[in-house]
Design a protein around this motif. Structure first.
Motif, PDB file in Angstrom:
ATOM      1  N   VAL A  60       0.796  -1.109   0.056  1.00 17.86           N
ATOM      2  CA  VAL A  60      -0.192  -0.011   0.060  1.00 17.86           C
ATOM      3  C   VAL A  60       0.862   1.239  -0.031  1.00 17.86           C
ATOM      4  O   VAL A  60       0.388   2.033  -0.701  1.00 17.86           O
ATOM      5  CB  VAL A  60      -1.088   0.257   1.237  1.00 17.86           C
ATOM      6  CG1 VAL A  60      -1.602   1.423   1.312  1.00 17.86           C
ATOM      7  CG2 VAL A  60      -2.013  -1.427   1.258  1.00 17.86           C
ATOM      8  N   MET A  61       1.863   1.391   1.014  1.00 13.51           N
ATOM      9  CA  MET A  61       2.587   2.532   0.942  1.00 13.51           C
ATOM     10  C   MET A  61       3.489   2.610  -0.536  1.00 13.51           C
ATOM     11  O   MET A  61       3.703   3.673  -0.864  1.00 13.51           O
ATOM     12  CB  MET A  61       3.703   2.345   2.076  1.00 13.51           C
ATOM     13  CG  MET A  61       3.053   2.500   3.434  1.00 13.51           C
ATOM     14  SD  MET A  61       4.183   2.977   4.699  1.00 13.51           S
ATOM     15  CE  MET A  61       5.404   1.451   4.710  1.00 13.51           C
ATOM     16  N   TYR A  62       3.969   1.310  -0.889  1.00 12.27           N
ATOM     17  CA  TYR A  62       4.735   1.584  -2.319  1.00 12.27           C
ATOM     18  C   TYR A  62       4.086   2.058  -3.387  1.00 12.27           C
ATOM     19  O   TYR A  62       4.557   3.101  -4.002  1.00 12.27           O
ATOM     20  CB  TYR A  62       5.546   0.156  -2.424  1.00 12.27           C
ATOM     21  CG  TYR A  62       6.419   0.373  -3.647  1.00 12.27           C
ATOM     22  CD1 TYR A  62       7.743   0.846  -3.650  1.00 12.27           C
ATOM     23  CD2 TYR A  62       5.858   0.074  -4.885  1.00 12.27           C
ATOM     24  CE1 TYR A  62       8.681   0.543  -4.550  1.00 12.27           C
ATOM     25  CE2 TYR A  62       6.812   0.074  -6.104  1.00 12.27           C
ATOM     26  CZ  TYR A  62       8.237   0.635  -5.846  1.00 12.27           C
ATOM     27  OH  TYR A  62       8.998   0.467  -6.992  1.00 12.27           O
ATOM     28  N   SER A  75      12.051   4.090  -2.992  1.00 15.32           N
ATOM     29  CA  SER A  75      13.508   3.312  -3.013  1.00 15.32           C
ATOM     30  C   SER A  75      13.686   3.020  -1.562  1.00 15.32           C
ATOM     31  O   SER A  75      14.245   2.002  -1.122  1.00 15.32           O
ATOM     32  CB  SER A  75      14.379   4.386  -3.619  1.00 15.32           C
ATOM     33  OG  SER A  75      15.737   3.918  -3.305  1.00 15.32           O
ATOM     34  N   HIS A  76      13.327   3.991  -1.030  1.00 11.76           N
ATOM     35  CA  HIS A  76      13.408   3.782   0.885  1.00 11.76           C
ATOM     36  C   HIS A  76      12.734   2.432   1.325  1.00 11.76           C
ATOM     37  O   HIS A  76      12.969   1.869   1.911  1.00 11.76           O
ATOM     38  CB  HIS A  76      13.328   5.193   1.578  1.00 11.76           C
ATOM     39  CG  HIS A  76      13.893   6.397   1.271  1.00 11.76           C
ATOM     40  ND1 HIS A  76      13.620   7.602   1.628  1.00 11.76           N
ATOM     41  CD2 HIS A  76      15.307   6.392   0.681  1.00 11.76           C
ATOM     42  CE1 HIS A  76      14.662   8.409   1.300  1.00 11.76           C
ATOM     43  NE2 HIS A  76      15.508   7.767   0.735  1.00 11.76           N
ATOM     44  N   THR A  79      12.248   6.707  11.205  1.00 10.64           N
ATOM     45  CA  THR A  79      11.798   7.955  10.689  1.00 10.64           C
ATOM     46  C   THR A  79      12.468   8.775   9.697  1.00 10.64           C
ATOM     47  O   THR A  79      11.789   9.609   9.209  1.00 10.64           O
ATOM     48  CB  THR A  79      12.285   8.830  12.085  1.00 10.64           C
ATOM     49  OG1 THR A  79      13.917   8.770  12.234  1.00 10.64           O
ATOM     50  CG2 THR A  79      11.520   8.267  13.470  1.00 10.64           C
ATOM     51  N   LYS A  80      13.654   8.280   9.456  1.00 10.33           N
ATOM     52  CA  LYS A  80      14.292   8.854   8.177  1.00 10.33           C
ATOM     53  C   LYS A  80      13.790   8.248   6.990  1.00 10.33           C
ATOM     54  O   LYS A  80      13.817   9.011   5.877  1.00 10.33           O
ATOM     55  CB  LYS A  80      15.759   8.524   8.103  1.00 10.33           C
ATOM     56  CG  LYS A  80      16.551   9.206   9.368  1.00 10.33           C
ATOM     57  CD  LYS A  80      17.971   8.702   9.751  1.00 10.33           C
ATOM     58  CE  LYS A  80      18.766   9.002  10.688  1.00 10.33           C
ATOM     59  NZ  LYS A  80      20.186   8.734  11.007  1.00 10.33           N
ATOM     60  N   LEU A  81      13.605   6.908   6.677  1.00 12.12           N
ATOM     61  CA  LEU A  81      13.130   6.327   5.484  1.00 12.12           C
ATOM     62  C   LEU A  81      11.548   6.418   5.533  1.00 12.12           C
ATOM     63  O   LEU A  81      11.100   6.106   4.352  1.00 12.12           O
ATOM     64  CB  LEU A  81      13.678   4.805   5.615  1.00 12.12           C
ATOM     65  CG  LEU A  81      14.875   4.420   5.650  1.00 12.12           C
ATOM     66  CD1 LEU A  81      15.206   2.979   6.071  1.00 12.12           C
ATOM     67  CD2 LEU A  81      15.442   4.922   4.267  1.00 12.12           C
ATOM     68  N   MET A  90      19.042   3.252  -0.111  1.00 10.96           N
ATOM     69  CA  MET A  90      18.720   4.411   1.079  1.00 10.96           C
ATOM     70  C   MET A  90      19.073   5.748   0.630  1.00 10.96           C
ATOM     71  O   MET A  90      18.695   6.588   1.453  1.00 10.96           O
ATOM     72  CB  MET A  90      19.481   4.035   2.205  1.00 10.96           C
ATOM     73  CG  MET A  90      18.877   2.583   2.777  1.00 10.96           C
ATOM     74  SD  MET A  90      19.692   2.067   4.483  1.00 10.96           S
ATOM     75  CE  MET A  90      19.396   3.419   5.489  1.00 10.96           C
ATOM     76  N   GLY A  91      19.931   5.829  -0.476  1.00 12.25           N
ATOM     77  CA  GLY A  91      20.513   7.161  -0.817  1.00 12.25           C
ATOM     78  C   GLY A  91      21.384   7.617   0.063  1.00 12.25           C
ATOM     79  O   GLY A  91      22.435   7.176   0.618  1.00 12.25           O
ATOM     80  N   ASP A  92      21.114   9.001   0.441  1.00  6.30           N
ATOM     81  CA  ASP A  92      21.997   9.756   1.476  1.00  6.30           C
ATOM     82  C   ASP A  92      21.952   9.324   2.804  1.00  6.30           C
ATOM     83  O   ASP A  92      22.545   9.598   3.696  1.00  6.30           O
ATOM     84  CB  ASP A  92      22.039  11.083   1.075  1.00  6.30           C
ATOM     85  CG  ASP A  92      22.396  11.664  -0.246  1.00  6.30           C
ATOM     86  OD1 ASP A  92      23.313  11.026  -0.641  1.00  6.30           O
ATOM     87  OD2 ASP A  92      22.030  12.569  -0.700  1.00  6.30           O
TER      88      ASP A  92
END
Length: 497
Positions: free
Chosen positions: A277-279, A290-291, A426-428, A493-495
């Motif tokens: 659902v989130m994706y 991506s996260h 919390t970051k992703l 995760m990127g940066d």
């Protein structure tokens, strides 16, 4: 009123005041301290209350069934967080969710404190499940809200917050557990209710000054039309469930075993659906997708870790009661005391890990690498606890230091994985699903405990080496696999580290 950005919310919080962290960390630290005092005090007694004979003040249930019920109860506690996160995101915000949750938890412990029958016991469990689902994910979400984006204090702040959780968890088995076992189970549960009351007082009297706008705003509020539709569905679902239960129990369709199996299926089905659902949500950006992909292997690793760590309140609690020599150096040990070692080690080591991550800075292991270390230590903790049976068999009582060493080893893993997982969540998290993603993190624990409800049925003193060896070995294998694929996860995760 227009929606505030995360930056504006964080800037409304006094940024200096609690060990160099935002002042709101004080409020959240002590709210969670008392909530965990309440919860872990109750949990230290729960399995013994269930399988001790009625003449000893317990319910007199079968031991294996008691272990499964405690596991499935733990699963439901964390599974309910998905509803608590949704209500916070869509209806009343995280701050109100924390308060309402604390009230439900306190009422649940009051119900446990009243001598009664097994029906009253299950009423208390329902209240605590609802309350923890509202409070637990949302108080952690507010911790993330009090830091501005890019603040390198955040991982350290979550470690300090995690230390507060474990201070409550350390004290409560010593006080609540000892009084409950030595004098009266219900008196112990009553003390747990008092602990939650103190948590509510701290939160109510300090939130306005310390938290600013953190937790006040509803992230993705329902429209009037959506509210009517959603609450109609909720009401009809409640009525339908009540009818099904009323029919299924008398006919023998809904038994302890069938309910445990049903919760086990839901514990894995719900997070799978939620990831999808989130994706695919139109509110999720490409970067956030991506996260989410990066988050999936971290979630699986967390399930394996908690499968081991959460057996501290089931298999290892029974191990402390039946397999451990409780007379040590002239001291009569209560089996509940062993549940204080996990939080005690975290209290001692959390500042070390917080300092270590800050000292290493950009040189510290990536989040996936920290998770792999957590899994490695969890697996080794089960290898440690099988050694007494290997050296001395299962017919003699075990030196309690073996159990302490096993607990110490899993704590090393917990400090690599749990506070880091809270921070990474919390970051992703996609912006539109911030509280619900924190709930998803706690679903890793729900899935683990649902799995444990099945696994504990295979444990016996005769096969304990095989039991600990297979589960511990699986965790070690997965830790090595996760370490190997960590560069791939980091790219998604990127940066974010």
């Amino acid at each position: 009123m227009s929606q505030l950005t995360k930056q504006q919310i964080a800037e409304s919080v006094p940024q200096k005041g609690f060990f160099g962290h935002p002042k709101g960390l004080f409020t959240l630290f002590f709210t969670e301290f008392w909530e965990r005092f309440s919860y872990y005090g109750m949990r230290a007694l729960l399995v013994y209350y269930m399988y001790y004979e009625v003449s000893q003040g317990g319910l007199g249930l079968d031991k294996t069934l008691s272990l499964s019920i405690v596991s499935i109860y733990g699963s439901l506690v964390y599974m309910s967080g998905i509803i608590g996160g949704w209500l916070a995101d869509r209806v009343f915000g995280t701050s109100r969710a924390v308060f309402y949750g604390g009230v439900f938890i306190m009422l649940g412990h009051i119900a446990l404190a009243i001598p009664g029958n097994i029906a009253l016991f299950f009423v208390s469990m329902i209240l605590i499940v609802i309350g923890t689902g509202l409070l637990k994910p949302n108080v952690s979400t507010i911790v993330g809200d009090i830091y501005v984006d890019g603040d390198n204090r955040q991982d350290s702040g979550f470690s300090i917050f995690y230390m507060g959780i474990n201070m409550g968890g350390f004290i409560s088995p010593l006080i609540v557990g000892t009084i409950g076992l030595k004098y009266n189970f219900h008196l112990g549960f009553g003390l747990a209710a008092v602990g939650m009351f103190f948590g509510l007082i701290v939160f109510m009297f300090t939130k306005k000054k310390n938290l600013g706008m953190a937790g006040v705003q509803v992230a993705n509020p329902l429209s009037s039309a959506e509210k009517k539709k959603v609450f109609t569905i909720f009401g009809l679902a409640a009525i339908l469930i009540s009818i099904v239960v009323a029919i299924a129990i008398p006919r023998g369709w809904l038994t302890f075993n069938s309910f445990i199996l049903l919760v086990g299926i839901l514990a894995f089905l719900i997070p799978t659906v939620y990831f999808l659902v989130m994706y695919f949500s139109p509110k999720t950006t490409k970067m956030e997708q991506s996260h989410i992909i990066a988050y999936i292997p971290l979630f699986i690793a967390a399930v394996m870790f908690w499968t081991i760590a959460e057996q501290g309140s089931t298999i290892l609690a029974m191990y402390a009661d039946t397999r451990t020599n409780l007379n040590f150096m002239g001291i009569k040990i209560s089996p509940t005391w062993f549940q204080s070692f996990n939080p005690m080690f975290i209290i001692l080591l959390a500042p070390v890990f917080a300092w270590l991550w800050m000292k290493l800075g950009d040189r510290q292991p990536t989040t996936p690498q920290k998770f792999s270390l957590g899994l490695l230590f969890a697996g080794l903790s089960f290898i440690v606890i099988l050694l007494p049976a290997y050296f001395g068999g299962t017919d003699s009582l075990v030196n309690p230091l073996w159990l302490v060493l096993s607990i110490f080893t899993v704590v090393l893993g917990e400090l690599c994985l749990s506070p880091v997982g809270l921070s990474a969540t919390t970051k992703l998290a996609p912006v539109a699903f911030s509280s619900q993603t924190m709930s998803l993190w706690f679903l890793s624990n729900a899935a683990a405990q649902a799995l444990n409800a099945q696994l504990v049925q295979f444990y016996s003193e005769k096969n304990e080496m095989l039991y600990f060896g297979i589960i511990g070995g699986t965790a070690i294998f997965l830790s090595l696999l996760l370490f190997l694929i960590s560069p791939v996860i980091q790219r998604y995760m990127g940066d974010i580290r």
